[in-house]
Design a protein around this motif. Structure first.
Motif, PDB file in Angstrom:
ATOM      1  N   VAL A 128       0.852  -1.197   0.000  1.00  0.00           N
ATOM      2  CA  VAL A 128       0.000   0.000   0.000  1.00  0.00           C
ATOM      3  C   VAL A 128       0.884   1.241   0.000  1.00  0.00           C
ATOM      4  CG1 VAL A 128      -1.972   1.224   0.930  1.00  0.00           C
ATOM      5  CG2 VAL A 128      -1.810  -1.239   1.298  1.00  0.00           C
ATOM      6  N   SER A 129       1.392   1.643   1.170  1.00  0.00           N
ATOM      7  CA  SER A 129       2.359   2.752   1.275  1.00  0.00           C
ATOM      8  C   SER A 129       1.970   3.962   0.436  1.00  0.00           C
ATOM      9  CB  SER A 129       3.766   2.263   0.893  1.00  0.00           C
ATOM     10  OG  SER A 129       4.192   1.241   1.771  1.00  0.00           O
ATOM     11  N   ALA A 130       0.691   4.309   0.455  1.00  0.00           N
ATOM     12  CA  ALA A 130       0.213   5.451  -0.325  1.00  0.00           C
ATOM     13  C   ALA A 130       0.567   6.764   0.360  1.00  0.00           C
ATOM     14  CB  ALA A 130      -1.301   5.362  -0.495  1.00  0.00           C
ATOM     15  N   ASN A 131       0.703   7.818  -0.446  1.00  0.00           N
ATOM     16  CA  ASN A 131       0.883   9.144   0.129  1.00  0.00           C
ATOM     17  C   ASN A 131      -0.301   9.454   1.051  1.00  0.00           C
ATOM     18  OD1 ASN A 131       3.202   9.529  -1.346  1.00  0.00           O
ATOM     19  ND2 ASN A 131       2.194  10.650  -2.991  1.00  0.00           N
ATOM     20  N   PRO A 132      -0.065   9.999   2.231  1.00  0.00           N
ATOM     21  CA  PRO A 132      -1.169  10.284   3.164  1.00  0.00           C
ATOM     22  C   PRO A 132      -1.864  11.598   2.822  1.00  0.00           C
ATOM     23  CG  PRO A 132       0.898  10.905   4.162  1.00  0.00           C
ATOM     24  CD  PRO A 132       1.247  10.320   2.817  1.00  0.00           C
ATOM     25  N   THR A 133      -2.324  11.685   1.582  1.00  0.00           N
ATOM     26  CA  THR A 133      -2.946  12.931   1.127  1.00  0.00           C
ATOM     27  C   THR A 133      -4.417  12.756   0.777  1.00  0.00           C
ATOM     28  OG1 THR A 133      -2.145  12.465  -1.116  1.00  0.00           O
ATOM     29  CG2 THR A 133      -0.786  13.900   0.267  1.00  0.00           C
ATOM     30  N   GLY A 134      -4.931  11.551   0.933  1.00  0.00           N
ATOM     31  CA  GLY A 134      -6.331  11.310   0.611  1.00  0.00           C
ATOM     32  C   GLY A 134      -6.687   9.861   0.828  1.00  0.00           C
ATOM     33  N   PRO A 135      -7.929   9.495   0.575  1.00  0.00           N
ATOM     34  CA  PRO A 135      -8.361   8.109   0.745  1.00  0.00           C
ATOM     35  C   PRO A 135      -7.640   7.187  -0.240  1.00  0.00           C
ATOM     36  CG  PRO A 135     -10.240   9.601   0.455  1.00  0.00           C
ATOM     37  CD  PRO A 135      -9.020  10.370   0.087  1.00  0.00           C
ATOM     38  N   LEU A 136      -7.566   5.926   0.101  1.00  0.00           N
ATOM     39  CA  LEU A 136      -7.008   4.931  -0.815  1.00  0.00           C
ATOM     40  C   LEU A 136      -7.940   4.767  -2.008  1.00  0.00           C
ATOM     41  CD1 LEU A 136      -5.894   2.242   1.793  1.00  0.00           C
ATOM     42  CD2 LEU A 136      -4.502   4.043   0.747  1.00  0.00           C
ATOM     43  N   HIS A 137      -7.355   4.685  -3.205  1.00  0.00           N
ATOM     44  CA  HIS A 137      -8.183   4.520  -4.396  1.00  0.00           C
ATOM     45  C   HIS A 137      -8.191   3.065  -4.848  1.00  0.00           C
ATOM     46  CE1 HIS A 137      -4.543   4.327  -6.805  1.00  0.00           C
ATOM     47  NE2 HIS A 137      -4.181   5.560  -6.459  1.00  0.00           N
ATOM     48  N   VAL A 138      -8.869   2.791  -5.952  1.00  0.00           N
ATOM     49  CA  VAL A 138      -9.080   1.410  -6.369  1.00  0.00           C
ATOM     50  C   VAL A 138      -7.765   0.725  -6.723  1.00  0.00           C
ATOM     51  CG1 VAL A 138      -9.488   1.971  -8.811  1.00  0.00           C
ATOM     52  CG2 VAL A 138     -10.511  -0.091  -7.825  1.00  0.00           C
ATOM     53  N   GLN A 173       4.377  16.861  -0.863  1.00  0.00           N
ATOM     54  CA  GLN A 173       2.936  16.596  -0.986  1.00  0.00           C
ATOM     55  C   GLN A 173       2.201  16.807   0.329  1.00  0.00           C
ATOM     56  OE1 GLN A 173       5.220  14.207  -1.220  1.00  0.00           O
ATOM     57  NE2 GLN A 173       4.706  12.631   0.287  1.00  0.00           N
ATOM     58  N   VAL A 174       2.888  16.623   1.469  1.00  0.00           N
ATOM     59  CA  VAL A 174       2.197  16.828   2.744  1.00  0.00           C
ATOM     60  C   VAL A 174       2.041  18.328   3.040  1.00  0.00           C
ATOM     61  CG1 VAL A 174       2.732  14.605   3.787  1.00  0.00           C
ATOM     62  CG2 VAL A 174       4.388  16.469   3.959  1.00  0.00           C
ATOM     63  N   ASP A 175       2.909  19.142   2.465  1.00  0.00           N
ATOM     64  CA  ASP A 175       2.704  20.596   2.574  1.00  0.00           C
ATOM     65  C   ASP A 175       1.468  21.007   1.774  1.00  0.00           C
ATOM     66  OD1 ASP A 175       4.901  20.866   4.168  1.00  0.00           O
ATOM     67  OD2 ASP A 175       6.243  21.566   2.592  1.00  0.00           O
ATOM     68  N   VAL A 176       1.307  20.393   0.594  1.00  0.00           N
ATOM     69  CA  VAL A 176       0.125  20.674  -0.224  1.00  0.00           C
ATOM     70  C   VAL A 176      -1.129  20.226   0.519  1.00  0.00           C
ATOM     71  CG1 VAL A 176      -1.047  20.196  -2.412  1.00  0.00           C
ATOM     72  CG2 VAL A 176       1.442  20.474  -2.364  1.00  0.00           C
ATOM     73  N   LEU A 177      -1.058  19.079   1.177  1.00  0.00           N
ATOM     74  CA  LEU A 177      -2.182  18.603   1.981  1.00  0.00           C
ATOM     75  C   LEU A 177      -2.526  19.624   3.067  1.00  0.00           C
ATOM     76  CD1 LEU A 177      -4.179  16.403   3.000  1.00  0.00           C
ATOM     77  CD2 LEU A 177      -2.284  15.504   4.378  1.00  0.00           C
ATOM     78  N   ALA A 178      -1.504  20.105   3.758  1.00  0.00           N
ATOM     79  CA  ALA A 178      -1.743  21.074   4.834  1.00  0.00           C
ATOM     80  C   ALA A 178      -2.438  22.322   4.305  1.00  0.00           C
ATOM     81  CB  ALA A 178      -0.426  21.433   5.506  1.00  0.00           C
ATOM     82  N   ARG A 179      -2.001  22.814   3.153  1.00  0.00           N
ATOM     83  CA  ARG A 179      -2.620  24.024   2.579  1.00  0.00           C
ATOM     84  C   ARG A 179      -4.059  23.738   2.165  1.00  0.00           C
ATOM     85  NH1 ARG A 179       2.777  24.134  -0.074  1.00  0.00           N
ATOM     86  NH2 ARG A 179       4.039  25.600   1.173  1.00  0.00           N
ATOM     87  N   SER A 180      -4.320  22.508   1.666  1.00  0.00           N
ATOM     88  CA  SER A 180      -5.684  22.143   1.274  1.00  0.00           C
ATOM     89  C   SER A 180      -6.599  22.056   2.492  1.00  0.00           C
ATOM     90  CB  SER A 180      -5.666  20.804   0.528  1.00  0.00           C
ATOM     91  OG  SER A 180      -4.805  20.850  -0.597  1.00  0.00           O
ATOM     92  N   VAL A 181      -6.087  21.493   3.573  1.00  0.00           N
ATOM     93  CA  VAL A 181      -6.867  21.408   4.807  1.00  0.00           C
ATOM     94  C   VAL A 181      -7.114  22.801   5.372  1.00  0.00           C
ATOM     95  CG1 VAL A 181      -6.783  20.645   7.228  1.00  0.00           C
ATOM     96  CG2 VAL A 181      -6.165  19.062   5.386  1.00  0.00           C
ATOM     97  N   TYR A 182      -6.136  23.665   5.254  1.00  0.00           N
ATOM     98  CA  TYR A 182      -6.295  25.029   5.762  1.00  0.00           C
ATOM     99  C   TYR A 182      -7.437  25.740   5.027  1.00  0.00           C
ATOM    100  CZ  TYR A 182      -5.253  29.842   7.103  1.00  0.00           C
ATOM    101  OH  TYR A 182      -5.347  31.126   7.579  1.00  0.00           O
ATOM    102  N   LEU A 183      -7.564  25.484   3.716  1.00  0.00           N
ATOM    103  CA  LEU A 183      -8.663  26.088   2.963  1.00  0.00           C
ATOM    104  C   LEU A 183     -10.007  25.571   3.476  1.00  0.00           C
ATOM    105  CD1 LEU A 183      -7.179  25.968  -0.659  1.00  0.00           C
ATOM    106  CD2 LEU A 183      -7.493  27.987   0.778  1.00  0.00           C
ATOM    107  N   ARG A 184     -10.083  24.271   3.784  1.00  0.00           N
ATOM    108  CA  ARG A 184     -11.328  23.718   4.345  1.00  0.00           C
ATOM    109  C   ARG A 184     -11.571  24.288   5.764  1.00  0.00           C
ATOM    110  NH1 ARG A 184     -14.492  22.081   0.244  1.00  0.00           N
ATOM    111  NH2 ARG A 184     -13.555  20.368  -0.961  1.00  0.00           N
ATOM    112  N   TYR A 185     -10.519  24.545   6.464  1.00  0.00           N
ATOM    113  CA  TYR A 185     -10.622  25.171   7.781  1.00  0.00           C
ATOM    114  C   TYR A 185     -11.228  26.572   7.662  1.00  0.00           C
ATOM    115  CZ  TYR A 185      -8.624  27.815  11.777  1.00  0.00           C
ATOM    116  OH  TYR A 185      -8.427  28.643  12.863  1.00  0.00           O
TER     117      TYR A 185
END
Length: 572
Positions: A128-138, A173-185
Motif C-alpha cells: 500500500v504505502s500510499a501518500n497520506p494525502t487522501g483516501p485509498l483509491h481502487v 505533498q504533505v505541505d500541499v495537503l496542509a494548505r488544502s486542509v487550511y482552505l477547508r478550515y
C-alpha cells in the motif's frame, strides 16, 4: 503431507537403487528430477521427468532409463501402473488406497497444506504505502489485497512475516495537503475559498477542516503559513492516516507496523545509510548523461552526489543528493531499506504500483549493496484496475473528487468479493473489475463458485450431523470422486509453488479448480443416487461418503483464509 514430495522421494530412492545395481552410473545429480501432475489427467495421476534429465549425464537413452525405472515403481503397492510415454516421460497411476489415505490425512491433520519451507525466517512485506494525502483509491485496493494475501501465504508456508506500511510523509505533498486542509478550515469559518491547481479539492477534507476548527478555533484565521503550516501538516497527516487505517480495516487488512518517512529526516539515518555505501566505494561526485529523449541542448549537466548502482545491476548510476544539497527522493528510500536490513530481516518484498516500474532496478541495487547481497529484495508491480458494470465502464460516486476510492468498492460489493476478485489475475496483468459479474451467481463468477462449493459441503455435513452420522474412512469408487481427491492432494504442493513464486493468485485459481471438480461430482449425484453424499437408510455408506466433502471444506476454508475471505456457510 505433500504427496508429490513423498513420491519424488520414492523416485529418487529407486534411482539410487538403480545406481547401486549398476543400471545407472553413481553420483548422478537429481536436483532437476520432478514429480508433478501430468498435463493431461487421462495419462495418469503423476508424471516424472527423471529419465529425461538424467539421460545425458548418464550417457543413456531416456527411454532405457524410463523402462527400468517403470519396472521398479510398478512393483510398489501404492502404484498400479507406470507407463513410459514419448521419448522417456514416465506417467504413474496410483492405487485407490492413496486417495483414501489423502482424505484421512486431511481430516486428521489440522495443518494439512501448511509448509515449513520458510523455516521461520523473517520476511518484511511492505504494501500500500500510499501518500497520506487522501483516501485509498481502487489501485491501492488491488495492492492492499495482493500484499495482504502474499503475507498470509508466506506465513502459511512457514515464514515469520511482518506487514508494513511506509508512510510517505516526508515530501512536498504533505505541505500541499496542509494548505488544502487550511482552505477547508477557512470554509468551516464561513469563508469562501478557491482551490488552486495542485491542491486537493476532494470532499473528504471538509470534515478534516471542521475538526481543525474544533481543535484550534479561529487561531489560524488570517495568519501566514509560518504560524500554522507545521501544526496543520502534522494534524492533517494524522487525520489522513486515521482514514487510511479505517479503509484498510474495512478491507480486512491489518498492518503490523506503520513506518514514517519523516522519521528519517534530521535523525542521521539517511546519512548513516549513505555512509555505509560510501565505505564500500559506491558514493561519488559526478554528472549523469542526459535522460533518454532529451536533446543535449535541453540538458544542463550538474555535478551531484551519485550512488554507483550500476555495480549492483542497475542501468545507470542514481543521484542521492541534488546539486543544491537537498536529498533526492531516492535517498530516504535507501535509508528506509537500510533500516529494514538492520532490523534483521532475511528477505524483503515491496509491492509497488505499476507506475513504479522504473524504480525496481535502483531499489534492488541499493538493497544488494547495503546487505552485501545477503538480503534478497523482490519487488512486485501491481497493474491497474478498470471498473465496469455489465461490461460498460462504470462511473461511481467519487468521494475523493478525482478517483474511485477503496471504500467505494468495498461498500458496493463487500470485502470478500473485493478481495477474491482482485486476485483473479496475476498481479502484473491488468484487471477488469465488473461489479455485476462480481456478485453474479454463476460459474463465470469465481467468487460465487468457490463459496458455493464450500456452502454445499457444509450443508451436507449439517444434514449428517442432524442424523448423528460422523465421517468414517472415505469411500471413493467413482472417477469423479477420485478426481476431487486428486485435486485435494495437490494442495500442499500448490502452496509451496505459490509461496516460492510470491504468487497468491495461484491460490484463487486452485480453489476455482477444486470447486469445479466438486460441483461436477455433485451434479453427477443428481443423476446417479449412488454418488450422493447422504445415502438414505444407509448410515455406514453415508459415513464414508461425507469424508470427501468434509475434506473439501477444510481445504477451501484454508485457501480462502490465505486470501482473507470468510468461507460461506450457506448461500441464499
Amino acid at each position: 503431507m505433500n504427496l508429490f514430495a513423498r513420491m519424488r522421494d520414492d523416485v529418487i530412492a529407486s534411482l539410487d537403487a538403480m545406481s547401486a545395481d549398476g543400471i545407472l552410473p553413481g553420483g548422478l545429480a537429481t536436483d532437476a528430477v520432478t514429480v508433478e501432475p501430468p498435463r493431461d489427467p487421462a495419462h495418469g495421476d503423476m508424471a516424472t521427468n527423471a529419465a529425461m534429465v538424467l539421460a545425458k549425464p548418464a550417457g543413456m537413452k531416456p527411454r532405457d532409463i524410463a523402462d527400468a525405472l517403470a519396472g521398479r515403481l510398478a512393483a510398489r503397492d501404492d502404484i498400479v501402473a507406470a507407463d513410459v510415454a514419448g521419448p522417456g516421460f514416465l506417467n504413474l497411476r496410483l492405487a485407490p488406497s492413496v486417495w483414501q489415505e489423502t482424505i484421512a490425512t486431511i481430516l486428521s491433520d489440522p495443518d494439512y497444506g501448511r509448509s515449513g519451507m520458510g523455516q521461520g525466517r523473517r520476511v518484511n512485506v511492505e504494501y500500500v504505502s500510499a501518500n497520506p494525502t487522501g483516501p485509498l483509491h481502487v489501485g491501492h485496493t488491488r495492492g492492499a489485497v495482493f500484499g495482504d494475501a502474499l503475507a498470509s501465504l508466506l506465513a502459511y508456508a512457514g515464514w515469520d512475516v511482518t506487514r508494513e506500511y511506509y508512510i510517505n510523509d516526508g515530501g512536498a505533498q504533505v505541505d500541499v495537503l496542509a494548505r488544502s486542509v487550511y482552505l477547508r478550515y477557512l470554509e468551516a469559518h464561513g469563508q469562501k475559498v478557491a482551490f488552486p491547481d495542485g491542491t486537493y479539492p476532494g470532499d473528504y477534507l471538509i470534515a478534516v477542516g471542521e475538526r481543525l476548527k474544533d481543535l484550534h478555533g479561529d487561531a489560524f484565521v488570517d495568519t501566514g503559513e509560518q504560524v500554522w503550516l507545521d501544526e496543520v501538516r502534522s494534524f492533517a497527516t494524522e487525520e489522513m492516516m486515521r482514514m487510511i487505517r479505517e479503509d484498510l480495516l474495512a478491507l480486512g487488512v491489518r498492518m503490523d507496523r506503520f513506518y514514517s518517512e519523516k522519521s528519517l529526516y534530521g535523525t542521521g539515518r539517511i546519512e548513516a545509510a549513505l555512509d555505509d555505501l560510501d565505505g564500500k566505494g559506491l558514493i561519488y561526485q559526478g554528472t549523469l548523461e542526459p535522460p533518454k529523449g532529451k536533446l543535449p541542448e535541453d540538458w544542463e549537466a550538474r555535478e551531484q552526489t551519485l550512488f554507483r548502482s550500476t555495480a549492483h545491476g542497475d542501468d545507470v548510476d542514481r543521484p542521492v543528493k541534488k546539486s543544491d544539497g537537498g536529498w533526492t527522493y531516492f535517498a530516504p528510500d535507501i535509508a528506509y531499506h537500510y533500516d529494514k536490513i538492520d532490523r534483521g530481516y532475511d528477505a524483503l518484498i515491496d509491492v509497488f504500483g505499476a507506475d513504479h516500474g522504473g524504480y525496481v532496478k535502483r531499489m534492488k541495487a541499493a538493497v544488494s549493496a547495503l546487505s552485501d547481497g545477503q538480503v534478497p529484495l523482490d519487488i512486485k508491480l501491481v497493474q491497474l484496475v478498470k471498473l465496469f458494470k455489465n461490461g460498460e465502464p462504470y462511473k461511481m460516486s467519487k468521494r475523493a473528487g478525482t478517483f474511485v476510492t477503496l471504500r467505494d468498492v468495498v461498500d458496493e460489493v463487500g470485502p470478500d468479493v473485493t478481495r477474491f476478485t482482485m486476485l483473479t489475475r496475476k498481479n502484473d496483468a491488468p484487471l477488469d473489475f465488473d461489479f455485476a459479474k462480481a456478485v453474479e451467481q454463476s460459474k463465470d463468477n469465481p467468487v460465487f463458485y468457490v463459496q458455493y462449493a464450500h456452502a454445499r459441503c457444509r450443508s451436507v455435513l449439517r444434514k449428517a450431523e442432524a442424523e448423528g452420522i460422523a465421517a468414517g474412512p472415505a469411500i471413493l469408487s467413482d472417477p469423479a470422486e477420485i478426481e476431487v481427491a486428486r485435486k485435494l492432494a495437490e494442495w500442499p504442493r500448490l502452496v509451496e509453488i505459490a509461496a516460492r513464486g510470491h504468487e497468491p493468485h495461484r491460490i484463487a485459481f486452485y480453489l476455482y479448480d477444486l470447486a469445479s471438480a466438486f460441483h461436477a461430482l455433485w451434479n453427477r449425484g443428481n443423476d446417479d443416487p449412488s454418488l450422493r453424499f447422504v445415502q438414505d437408510s444407509d448410515r455406514q455408506a453415508t459415513a464414508g461418503k461425507i469424508a470427501l466433502p468434509m475434506a473439501v471444506a477444510i481445504v477451501i476454508s484454508a485457501g480462502l483464509g490465505i486470501l482473507g475471505v470468510v468461507p460461506a456457510e450457506e448461500m441464499r
